[in-house]
Write an enzyme that holds these catalytic residues in place. Structure first.
Site, PDB file in Angstrom:
ATOM      1  N   LEU A  29      82.019 -49.470 -32.701  1.00 41.68           N
ATOM      2  CA  LEU A  29      81.162 -48.964 -31.681  1.00 41.68           C
ATOM      3  C   LEU A  29      81.527 -50.110 -30.332  1.00 41.68           C
ATOM      4  CD1 LEU A  29      77.858 -47.730 -32.929  1.00 41.68           C
ATOM      5  CD2 LEU A  29      80.139 -46.201 -32.657  1.00 41.68           C
ATOM      6  N   GLY A  32      80.747 -48.110 -24.279  1.00 42.32           N
ATOM      7  CA  GLY A  32      80.906 -46.668 -24.204  1.00 42.32           C
ATOM      8  C   GLY A  32      80.149 -46.107 -25.011  1.00 42.32           C
ATOM      9  N   HIS A  33      80.107 -46.259 -26.388  1.00 39.53           N
ATOM     10  CA  HIS A  33      79.263 -45.493 -27.447  1.00 39.53           C
ATOM     11  C   HIS A  33      78.066 -45.752 -27.297  1.00 39.53           C
ATOM     12  CE1 HIS A  33      83.272 -45.973 -29.929  1.00 39.53           C
ATOM     13  NE2 HIS A  33      82.798 -44.846 -29.898  1.00 39.53           N
ATOM     14  N   GLY A 144      81.771 -38.416 -24.615  1.00 32.47           N
ATOM     15  CA  GLY A 144      82.276 -39.201 -23.500  1.00 32.47           C
ATOM     16  C   GLY A 144      83.207 -38.505 -22.765  1.00 32.47           C
ATOM     17  N   ILE A 173      82.873 -45.496 -19.440  1.00 30.32           N
ATOM     18  CA  ILE A 173      82.524 -46.868 -19.267  1.00 30.32           C
ATOM     19  C   ILE A 173      83.703 -47.494 -19.198  1.00 30.32           C
ATOM     20  CG2 ILE A 173      81.189 -48.671 -20.040  1.00 30.32           C
ATOM     21  CD1 ILE A 173      79.301 -46.287 -19.359  1.00 30.32           C
ATOM     22  N   SER A 182      87.491 -48.316 -25.318  1.00 28.05           N
ATOM     23  CA  SER A 182      88.080 -47.484 -26.334  1.00 28.05           C
ATOM     24  C   SER A 182      88.371 -48.271 -27.480  1.00 28.05           C
ATOM     25  CB  SER A 182      89.678 -46.908 -25.900  1.00 28.05           C
ATOM     26  OG  SER A 182      90.236 -46.378 -26.954  1.00 28.05           O
ATOM     27  N   SER A 183      88.053 -47.711 -28.637  1.00 26.54           N
ATOM     28  CA  SER A 183      88.234 -48.383 -29.848  1.00 26.54           C
ATOM     29  C   SER A 183      89.593 -48.981 -30.073  1.00 26.54           C
ATOM     30  CB  SER A 183      87.677 -47.630 -31.290  1.00 26.54           C
ATOM     31  OG  SER A 183      86.469 -47.306 -30.999  1.00 26.54           O
ATOM     32  N   ARG A 184      90.450 -48.119 -29.512  1.00 29.13           N
ATOM     33  CA  ARG A 184      91.900 -48.506 -29.361  1.00 29.13           C
ATOM     34  C   ARG A 184      92.383 -49.400 -28.902  1.00 29.13           C
ATOM     35  NH1 ARG A 184      92.419 -42.733 -30.927  1.00 29.13           N
ATOM     36  NH2 ARG A 184      93.203 -42.359 -32.991  1.00 29.13           N
TER      37      ARG A 184
END
Ligand code: PAF
Length: 283
Positions: A29, A32-33, A144, A173, A182-184
């Site tokens: 997380l 953004g999350h 999102g 965000i 992004s997680s990536r």
């Protein structure tokens, strides 16, 4: 915050709860999350979050195995946001037998853009979201807008299956330099990270050109897309698509749509090294 790992525990925890707001995630997380959790909390209902890395939505050559799993850290962040229940099932809980029943999104929405470049992606997403909705039974669910097409597909799924869940789309965000969180992003090397904001910058360039044209034609749109593809390719990106679409259905705008001033969105997916990033900008 209560952390539950099974559907039975989740249902027991939510028994008697008339309303819940739900935010499904795959974990790792970031802000953004957390912004989605805050939007869910604004509804005044207890917030349920899930963390589940859903194998069904990854194609065989994608990053399912290396997708970051950071449950302890995620739980700390969710607790600090006042989340009521964290549902963190393992694969056997969600898929105790091979998931043969699947949701099949309409091809004209599910097989374009992300669906074209990640075959089966929206089948995997909608199947797990349907399953999670069955477990949580939320009145509200927050997604999102970075995953623009995903939230449209899920909204349509809810409408067509008459699910009692209102889908809320939350603004993307961004980091200080415009890169969508992004997680990536964590996969990017330092030099790729420095270059990554140029995707969003290009979306802005495309929007400025469209706005300067006032009433663009479909040919103008194709030329703007082609120019952006060439620009990013020359910068070392490998773009899958940069595409000007109608906001209402993500199809390419016709001359009539454009002259009627239909609302547009520009969607992009491109790879920097081995990291695939997506972004979008409403015009
Ligand atoms: O957006 C995501 O993180 C995932 O696609 C979702 C909605 C949690 C389904 O696995």
């Amino acid at each position: 915050m209560k952390i539950v790992h099974t559907i039975a525990e989740l249902r027991a925890q939510l028994r008697g709860q008339l309303r819940t707001s739900f935010v499904p995630t795959m974990g790792n997380l970031h802000d953004g999350h957390l912004s989605l959790m805050r939007i869910a909390a604004k509804h005044g209902d207890p917030v349920v979050a899930s963390v589940f890395v859903n194998r069904l939505q990854f194609t065989p050559n994608e990053d399912f195995d290396r997708y970051p799993r950071t449950l302890e850290d995620d739980a700390r962040k969710l607790e600090a946001e006042g989340v009521y229940v964290l549902f963190a099932p393992d694969e056997r809980e969600i898929y105790p037998v091979p998931q043969e029943f699947r949701i099949s999104p309409p091809r004209d929405l599910g097989d374009i853009l992300e669906g074209e470049f990640r075959p089966g992606f929206f089948v995997g997403v909608t199947t797990v979201v349907m399953k999670l909705f069955q477990c949580v039974g939320p009145q509200v669910a927050v997604f999102g807008k970075k995953d623009y097409q995903q939230q449209m597909v899920i909204r349509q799924m809810c409408e067509q299956f008459s699910l009692p869940t209102e889908i809320i789309a939350a603004e993307t965000i961004r980091d200080h330099d415009g890169l969508a969180l992004s997680s990536r992003n964590g996969y990017l090397s330092a030099s790729e990270r420095a270059q990554a904001p140029s995707l969003y910058e290009r979306l802005h360039e495309m929007r400025s050109t469209l706005l300067a044209l006032g009433s663009p034609t479909p040919q103008d749109c194709r030329a703007i897309e082609a120019e952006a593809l060439t620009f990013l390719t020359n910068q070392g990106w490998t773009p899958d698509y940069l595409s000007i679409r109608l906001r209402r259905n993500l199809r390419p705008p016709s001359a009539e749509d454009l002259s009627a001033g239909a609302a547009l969105v520009i969607l992009a997916a491109a790879r920097l090294g081995s990291t695939r990033l997506i972004d979008n900008l409403e015009v």
